[in-house]
Design a protein around this motif. Structure first.
Motif, short mmCIF file in Angstrom:
data_model
loop_
_atom_site.label_atom_id
_atom_site.label_comp_id
_atom_site.label_asym_id
_atom_site.label_seq_id
_atom_site.Cartn_x
_atom_site.Cartn_y
_atom_site.Cartn_z
N PHE A 43 0.83 -1.21 0.00
CA PHE A 43 0.00 0.00 0.00
C PHE A 43 0.87 1.26 0.00
O PHE A 43 0.59 2.22 -0.73
N ARG A 44 1.92 1.24 0.78
CA ARG A 44 2.81 2.40 0.82
C ARG A 44 3.55 2.56 -0.51
O ARG A 44 3.77 3.69 -0.98
N ALA A 45 3.92 1.44 -1.13
CA ALA A 45 4.61 1.50 -2.41
C ALA A 45 3.70 2.03 -3.51
O ALA A 45 4.16 2.70 -4.44
N ALA A 46 2.40 1.75 -3.40
CA ALA A 46 1.45 2.24 -4.40
C ALA A 46 1.34 3.75 -4.37
O ALA A 46 1.01 4.38 -5.38
N ASP A 47 1.58 4.34 -3.20
CA ASP A 47 1.61 5.81 -3.04
C ASP A 47 0.33 6.45 -3.59
O ASP A 47 0.35 7.18 -4.58
N LEU A 48 -0.76 6.17 -2.91
CA LEU A 48 -2.08 6.63 -3.36
C LEU A 48 -2.61 7.68 -2.38
O LEU A 48 -3.19 7.34 -1.34
N PRO A 49 -2.45 8.96 -2.67
CA PRO A 49 -2.91 10.00 -1.74
C PRO A 49 -4.43 10.04 -1.59
O PRO A 49 -4.92 10.57 -0.58
N ASP A 50 -5.16 9.50 -2.56
CA ASP A 50 -6.62 9.49 -2.48
C ASP A 50 -7.17 8.15 -1.98
O ASP A 50 -8.31 7.80 -2.27
N ALA A 51 -6.36 7.42 -1.23
CA ALA A 51 -6.79 6.11 -0.70
C ALA A 51 -6.35 5.99 0.75
O ALA A 51 -5.43 6.67 1.20
N GLU A 52 -7.03 5.09 1.47
CA GLU A 52 -6.65 4.78 2.84
C GLU A 52 -6.79 3.29 3.06
O GLU A 52 -7.59 2.61 2.40
N SER B 223 3.58 -6.67 -7.00
CA SER B 223 2.34 -7.11 -7.64
C SER B 223 1.12 -6.59 -6.89
O SER B 223 0.14 -6.14 -7.50
N MET B 224 1.15 -6.63 -5.56
CA MET B 224 0.02 -6.14 -4.78
C MET B 224 -0.09 -4.61 -4.89
O MET B 224 -1.20 -4.07 -4.89
N ALA B 225 1.04 -3.93 -5.00
CA ALA B 225 0.99 -2.47 -5.19
C ALA B 225 0.30 -2.13 -6.50
O ALA B 225 -0.52 -1.20 -6.56
N ARG B 226 0.60 -2.90 -7.55
CA ARG B 226 -0.08 -2.68 -8.83
C ARG B 226 -1.57 -2.96 -8.70
O ARG B 226 -2.41 -2.30 -9.33
N GLY B 227 -1.91 -3.94 -7.86
CA GLY B 227 -3.32 -4.24 -7.62
C GLY B 227 -4.05 -3.09 -6.96
O GLY B 227 -5.18 -2.75 -7.34
N PHE B 228 -3.41 -2.46 -5.97
CA PHE B 228 -4.01 -1.29 -5.33
C PHE B 228 -4.29 -0.20 -6.35
O PHE B 228 -5.37 0.42 -6.35
N VAL B 229 -3.34 0.02 -7.24
CA VAL B 229 -3.52 1.06 -8.27
C VAL B 229 -4.69 0.71 -9.17
O VAL B 229 -5.53 1.58 -9.49
N ALA B 230 -4.78 -0.55 -9.58
CA ALA B 230 -5.87 -0.96 -10.48
C ALA B 230 -7.23 -0.81 -9.81
O ALA B 230 -8.22 -0.46 -10.46
N MET B 231 -7.28 -1.04 -8.50
CA MET B 231 -8.56 -0.98 -7.78
C MET B 231 -9.01 0.45 -7.53
O MET B 231 -10.11 0.66 -7.02
#
Length: 391
Positions: free
Chosen positions: A236-245, A339-347
């Motif tokens: 989750f931290r690697a995905a770096d999604l400021p609009d997610a929690e 792979s899970m970071a890419r999944g967070f981005v896709a979701m």
């Protein structure tokens, strides 16, 4: 088992629960036979072992006649069930609930569980059934990648399955590995554990309170090594999604390491342990997706059924968890951080989540507790009919 007792009773069947006499909260349905246990004070209550001698089986048989015995743990209950089945000449069905083989890569001391099967459980079961069976073997290392101890556990499960009339598992992969170790297709049934009716009711009574574009990912489960929540947080931290929690519900011995791992991230929130159904339902209803990071550990993933009950899309990394998932309702990633970071981005795509949510809702009927009970009853009838025909 509480749900099973409720559903079978509602269907008009007479159910007797043989349970430990310690730490027992008696259900209000069915008949309860309290059985003495072997138990060391201070250990978790689920490690109680029922007395399973011939004498205990005879005492129980003197006060209760059954049509079928259904054992639910691979310890005293399994051996006691085998003795009662032999005494009353009735079929014995056993359910493998847990994927014990999945503990070895993360839990120190899990090997002692492997030894207990070999040195304690199997010799006791052989004595209880008084029957010889063909030799079992280790499943292929390609099919069980958890190492020698994990493969040995499947061999032990196969030897247990050979000494009962039939067995059930919550997921197809467990049946495949057990039968591979047995060297043949044994009588068996895949019976997924259904959602809890109380949880479904609580979800239905809960109003969503969140608004806005921020996406909430939810993790529910014990904070234990085998759940790999460290991988989830890193991804989750690697995905770096400021609009997610990321909201994490649960507690366990990994609380402090995980808290340190999430330090400095204001979009990772720990809810710790929630004891009430309404509190868990609130988190499910107010989430946008369920995320599951365990890999080759869970036997079914009951939290997936809860996500289906809430109409949530699911992101997971264990392709063996086929119950409650479909390509349309769930996103399968690799088990590694990238792979899970890419999944967070896709979701993060709202259209994708809406489509997955609609597909998730279609899976609900097959995960009902009533459907679980119907599958068990069908198995009971099969075994009783076969015993009547052959006897």
């Amino acid at each position: 088992m509480q749900t099973q007792l409720e559903e079978l009773t509602a269907m008009g069947h007479e159910v007797t629960l043989i349970a430990p006499d310690r730490h027992l909260q008696k259900p209000r349905l069915g008949r309860i036979i309290e059985c003495p246990t072997i138990y060391l004070e201070g250990l978790p209550a689920h490690l109680s072992v029922l007395h399973c001698s011939d004498r205990r089986a005879k005492l129980i048989s003197s006060v209760a006649d059954f049509d079928v015995v259904h054992s639910q743990t691979e310890r005293g209950a399994l051996v006691l069930g085998a003795r009662i089945a032999r005494l009353q000449n009735i079929p014995h069905l056993h359910t493998f609930h847990a994927n014990i083989a999945g503990t070895h890569q993360t839990v120190r001391g899990a090997f002692f569980g492997t030894l207990s099967y070999r040195l304690l459980v199997l010799p006791a079961l052989r004595g209880a059934t008084q029957q010889d069976t063909p030799p079992a073997k280790l499943p292929s290392a390609r099919h069980e990648t958890g190492g020698l101890a994990a493969r040995t556990d499947w061999k032990s499960f196969a030897q247990i399955a050979q000494r009962v009339d039939a067995y059930t598992v919550p997921s197809p992969f467990m049946r495949d590995l057990i039968d591979e170790a047995a060297g043949e297709r044994l009588p068996s049934y895949v019976v997924p554990t259904g959602y809890n009716r109380g949880m479904l009711d609580a979800i239905g009574e809960t109003q969503r309170e969140r608004e806005g574009p921020r996406v909430r990912f939810l993790s529910i489960g014990r904070l234990a090594k085998e759940k790999r929540l460290d991988v989830l947080i890193k991804a989750f931290r690697a995905a770096d999604l400021p609009d997610a929690e990321l909201v994490i519900v649960g507690d366990g011995d990994q609380r402090d390491p995980l808290k340190r791992l999430a330090a400095g991230a204001d979009n990772i929130d720990f809810r710790w342990h929630l004891s009430s159904l309404s509190a868990i339902a609130y988190e499910l209803v107010n989430a946008d997706a369920l995320v599951l990071s365990s890999y080759r550990f869970d036997s079914q993933g009951l939290v997936i059924s809860e996500a289906v009950a809430a109409g949530l899309p699911v992101m997971y990394c264990d392709g063996r968890l086929t119950v409650g998932t479909s390509p349309e309702s769930a996103l399968l990633t690799g088990p590694d951080v990238k792979s899970m970071a890419r999944g967070f981005v896709a979701m993060m795509d709202p259209a994708k989540r809406r489509a997955m949510s609609a597909a998730s809702a279609k899976l609900l009927p097959d995960l009902s507790p009533e459907r679980t009970a119907e599958r068990y009853v069908a198995a009971y009838h099969d075994l009783i009919e076969e015993r009547t025909t052959s006897g």
